[in-house]
Design an enzyme around this catalytic site. Sequence first.
Site, short mmCIF file in Angstrom:
data_model
loop_
_atom_site.label_atom_id
_atom_site.label_comp_id
_atom_site.label_asym_id
_atom_site.label_seq_id
_atom_site.Cartn_x
_atom_site.Cartn_y
_atom_site.Cartn_z
N ARG A 169 0.83 -1.23 0.00
CA ARG A 169 0.00 0.00 0.00
C ARG A 169 0.87 1.27 0.00
O ARG A 169 0.53 2.26 0.65
CB ARG A 169 -0.94 0.03 1.21
CG ARG A 169 -1.99 -1.07 1.25
CD ARG A 169 -2.94 -0.96 0.06
NE ARG A 169 -4.06 -1.86 0.20
CZ ARG A 169 -4.07 -3.13 -0.23
NH1 ARG A 169 -3.01 -3.64 -0.84
NH2 ARG A 169 -5.16 -3.87 -0.08
N SER A 241 -10.92 -0.73 3.02
CA SER A 241 -10.20 -0.81 4.31
C SER A 241 -9.81 0.59 4.76
O SER A 241 -9.16 1.31 4.01
CB SER A 241 -8.91 -1.62 4.16
OG SER A 241 -9.18 -2.91 3.68
N GLU A 337 -5.20 3.80 5.77
CA GLU A 337 -4.87 3.56 4.37
C GLU A 337 -5.48 4.69 3.54
O GLU A 337 -4.94 5.11 2.52
CB GLU A 337 -5.44 2.21 3.93
CG GLU A 337 -5.11 1.89 2.49
CD GLU A 337 -6.01 0.86 1.87
OE1 GLU A 337 -5.86 -0.33 2.19
OE2 GLU A 337 -6.87 1.24 1.05
P1 FAD Z 1 -8.80 8.66 -5.41
O1 FAD Z 1 -9.56 8.36 -4.17
O2 FAD Z 1 -9.39 9.61 -6.38
O3 FAD Z 1 -7.33 9.20 -4.99
C1 FAD Z 1 -6.55 8.56 -4.01
C2 FAD Z 1 -5.23 9.33 -3.82
O4 FAD Z 1 -4.47 9.31 -5.04
C3 FAD Z 1 -5.44 10.83 -3.52
O5 FAD Z 1 -4.44 11.23 -2.64
C4 FAD Z 1 -5.29 11.49 -4.88
O6 FAD Z 1 -4.85 12.86 -4.78
C5 FAD Z 1 -4.23 10.63 -5.54
N1 FAD Z 1 -4.40 10.55 -7.01
C6 FAD Z 1 -5.55 10.24 -7.68
N2 FAD Z 1 -5.32 10.20 -9.00
C7 FAD Z 1 -4.01 10.49 -9.18
C8 FAD Z 1 -3.18 10.62 -10.33
N3 FAD Z 1 -3.65 10.43 -11.57
N4 FAD Z 1 -1.88 10.94 -10.14
C9 FAD Z 1 -1.38 11.13 -8.91
N5 FAD Z 1 -2.12 11.03 -7.78
C10 FAD Z 1 -3.42 10.72 -7.92
N6 FAD Z 1 -7.69 -0.77 -2.57
C11 FAD Z 1 -6.86 -1.85 -2.70
O7 FAD Z 1 -5.63 -1.69 -2.83
N7 FAD Z 1 -7.36 -3.12 -2.66
C12 FAD Z 1 -8.66 -3.38 -2.52
O8 FAD Z 1 -9.06 -4.53 -2.49
C13 FAD Z 1 -9.56 -2.28 -2.41
N8 FAD Z 1 -10.89 -2.50 -2.23
C14 FAD Z 1 -11.73 -1.44 -2.10
C15 FAD Z 1 -13.10 -1.69 -1.93
C16 FAD Z 1 -13.99 -0.64 -1.80
C17 FAD Z 1 -15.46 -0.94 -1.61
C18 FAD Z 1 -13.52 0.70 -1.85
C19 FAD Z 1 -14.48 1.84 -1.74
C20 FAD Z 1 -12.16 0.96 -2.00
C21 FAD Z 1 -11.25 -0.11 -2.12
N9 FAD Z 1 -9.86 0.10 -2.27
C22 FAD Z 1 -9.02 -0.96 -2.43
C23 FAD Z 1 -9.31 1.47 -2.24
C24 FAD Z 1 -9.35 2.21 -3.60
O9 FAD Z 1 -10.34 1.67 -4.44
C25 FAD Z 1 -8.01 2.17 -4.33
O10 FAD Z 1 -7.00 2.75 -3.53
C26 FAD Z 1 -8.07 2.92 -5.67
O11 FAD Z 1 -6.88 2.71 -6.40
C27 FAD Z 1 -8.29 4.41 -5.51
O12 FAD Z 1 -8.53 4.95 -6.80
P2 FAD Z 1 -9.31 6.31 -7.02
O13 FAD Z 1 -9.18 6.61 -8.47
O14 FAD Z 1 -10.67 6.24 -6.47
O15 FAD Z 1 -8.39 7.31 -6.13
N1 EPU Z 2 -11.08 -10.23 10.13
C1 EPU Z 2 -11.78 -10.29 11.32
N2 EPU Z 2 -12.91 -9.56 11.44
C2 EPU Z 2 -13.40 -8.78 10.43
C3 EPU Z 2 -12.68 -8.74 9.22
C4 EPU Z 2 -11.52 -9.48 9.09
O1 EPU Z 2 -11.37 -10.96 12.27
O2 EPU Z 2 -14.45 -8.14 10.61
C5 EPU Z 2 -9.84 -11.04 10.03
C6 EPU Z 2 -10.12 -12.50 9.63
O3 EPU Z 2 -9.18 -13.27 10.32
C7 EPU Z 2 -9.78 -12.53 8.16
C8 EPU Z 2 -8.65 -11.52 8.08
O4 EPU Z 2 -9.01 -10.50 9.01
O5 EPU Z 2 -9.37 -13.79 7.73
C9 EPU Z 2 -8.43 -10.91 6.72
O6 EPU Z 2 -9.65 -10.34 6.23
P1 EPU Z 2 -9.89 -10.12 4.68
O7 EPU Z 2 -9.60 -11.36 3.93
O8 EPU Z 2 -11.22 -9.50 4.50
O9 EPU Z 2 -8.75 -9.12 4.27
P2 EPU Z 2 -8.23 -7.80 4.95
O10 EPU Z 2 -6.85 -8.06 5.47
O11 EPU Z 2 -9.21 -7.20 5.88
C10 EPU Z 2 -7.02 -6.96 2.81
C11 EPU Z 2 -6.93 -5.66 2.07
C12 EPU Z 2 -8.16 -5.50 1.17
C13 EPU Z 2 -8.18 -6.65 0.17
C14 EPU Z 2 -8.25 -7.97 0.95
C15 EPU Z 2 -8.16 -9.17 0.03
C16 EPU Z 2 -5.65 -4.15 3.47
C17 EPU Z 2 -5.67 -2.99 4.39
N3 EPU Z 2 -6.83 -4.56 3.01
O12 EPU Z 2 -8.13 -6.85 3.67
O13 EPU Z 2 -8.03 -4.28 0.45
O14 EPU Z 2 -9.29 -6.55 -0.69
O15 EPU Z 2 -7.14 -8.04 1.88
O16 EPU Z 2 -6.85 -9.31 -0.41
O17 EPU Z 2 -4.58 -4.67 3.16
C18 EPU Z 2 -8.49 -1.95 0.61
O18 EPU Z 2 -7.26 -1.79 0.53
O19 EPU Z 2 -9.29 -1.00 0.67
C19 EPU Z 2 -9.02 -3.31 0.61
C20 EPU Z 2 -10.31 -3.59 0.71
#
Ligand code: FAD
Ligand code: EPU
Length: 341
Positions: A169, A241, A337
């Site tokens: 991240r 997250s 994050e």
């Molecule tokens: P924004 O929110 O628009 O921007 C994020 C940051 O990047 C800001 O600081 C912004 O200024 C900067 N930025 C934006 N565009 C640019 C650019 N072109 N150049 C330079 N800087 C820029 N993330 C994960 O890693 N894994 C996941 O599994 C994951 N699951 C998600 C699930 C949900 C339901 C949600 C809501 C979010 C999740 N995220 C996850 C977080 C998010 O989707 C990612 O970080 C995504 O890449 C953000 O993209 P965005 O375009 O919305 O960024």
């Molecule tokens: N867990 C709990 N309680 C909860 C949720 C999770 O105990 O309410 C524990 C469980 O043990 C579970 C473990 O956490 O097995 C991991 O949970 P999960 O598989 O949902 O993954 P996570 O670690 O919570 C990370 C990323 C996610 C990504 C998933 C799948 C981060 C901060 N988050 O979540 O990314 O989608 O793994 O790879 O690393 C994001 O970055 O926004 C995001 C959603």
Amino acid sequence: MKTMPTQVQENVSLKDRTTFQVDAKARFWGKFSSPEELMFYYRDKAWRTVPKLILSGGSNVLFVKDFSGLVLHPSIRGIDVVEEDADSILVNVGAGENWDDFVAHAVSMGWHGIENLSWIPGCVGTGPVQNIGAYGAEIKDVVEQVEYWSTTDFGRHLLANQDCRFAYRDSIFKQGLKKEAVITRVRFRLSKVPRFTLAYADLKQELAGKGPPTLTTVRDAVIAVRKRKLPDPAEVGNAGSFFKNPEVTEERLEILHRRNPSMPVYPAAGGAFKVPAGWLVERCGWKGFREGDAGVHPRHALVLVNYGSATGEEIQDLAARIETSVFDRFGIELSPEVTIL
Ligand code: FAD
Ligand code: EPU
């Protein structure tokens, strides 16, 4: 009097432009579809002193106050094949393309490498910023180069993967180049040879009994797991997250495990260990907590939610209380994050 390009709007609500859906406002809001358009805002006499913020999909930010400057939204498009051989393909993608549309396109073309990153909201250009990751894959595994425009020298730069300083991240775009680099395009090296990453437990379980994996079955499985676990921002405001999973040393882990034998743990880079923040937050009793419209999702303790009219400050305040309680109970510091603005 400012020169107002026609596409610049004044006093724009960011509620529908961010997935947390808090009602912050931008003094100005505009788009750019090329580095030249971006140059205008950074060099024009009337605009160059105005503070600027790049906002793409708005899925990883929390506004705690109005933004008094100009919010710029990248709408650079295009998915262009640069070169191709028998094994791989190099694709140059505009920063403003929707990430999951690009994943769907790659899957339909038989390109391997990003299927595990299905259904992540946001734009292509933001993927490298925090090195998006899910289900055992990270964008760093397929990024060949990142093209950015510099707000310092107003020039176009190409950064090779190893210079992006990708980590969990994290990347140079969140560190040294934070205010400087506006990502305009990303070049991906994807594999034409089947290559799957299926070790993540949830994914393995979802695919069990479904025969040999294909790009489509893996994408569908990832989407099914995500839909089960994570709230849809169209239904309830959130940014995925809220905190990163903290890393601990082996010595620290031993102490923690003595007191908390059931604490799950995963290996991390450099011999460290990752503790799921969701587990820590749940253990502190926050899962399903709600105060006003700010809360912790009942299905996933790592996801802070806005049930409708929570302010950014209310969500930030809740996050601070969660951080304190996790620190008091486990001695572990959580760090957000989500980018707080
Ligand atoms: P924004 O929110 O628009 O921007 C994020 C940051 O990047 C800001 O600081 C912004 O200024 C900067 N930025 C934006 N565009 C640019 C650019 N072109 N150049 C330079 N800087 C820029 N993330 C994960 O890693 N894994 C996941 O599994 C994951 N699951 C998600 C699930 C949900 C339901 C949600 C809501 C979010 C999740 N995220 C996850 C977080 C998010 O989707 C990612 O970080 C995504 O890449 C953000 O993209 P965005 O375009 O919305 O960024
Ligand atoms: N867990 C709990 N309680 C909860 C949720 C999770 O105990 O309410 C524990 C469980 O043990 C579970 C473990 O956490 O097995 C991991 O949970 P999960 O598989 O949902 O993954 P996570 O670690 O919570 C990370 C990323 C996610 C990504 C998933 C799948 C981060 C901060 N988050 O979540 O990314 O989608 O793994 O790879 O690393 C994001 O970055 O926004 C995001 C959603």
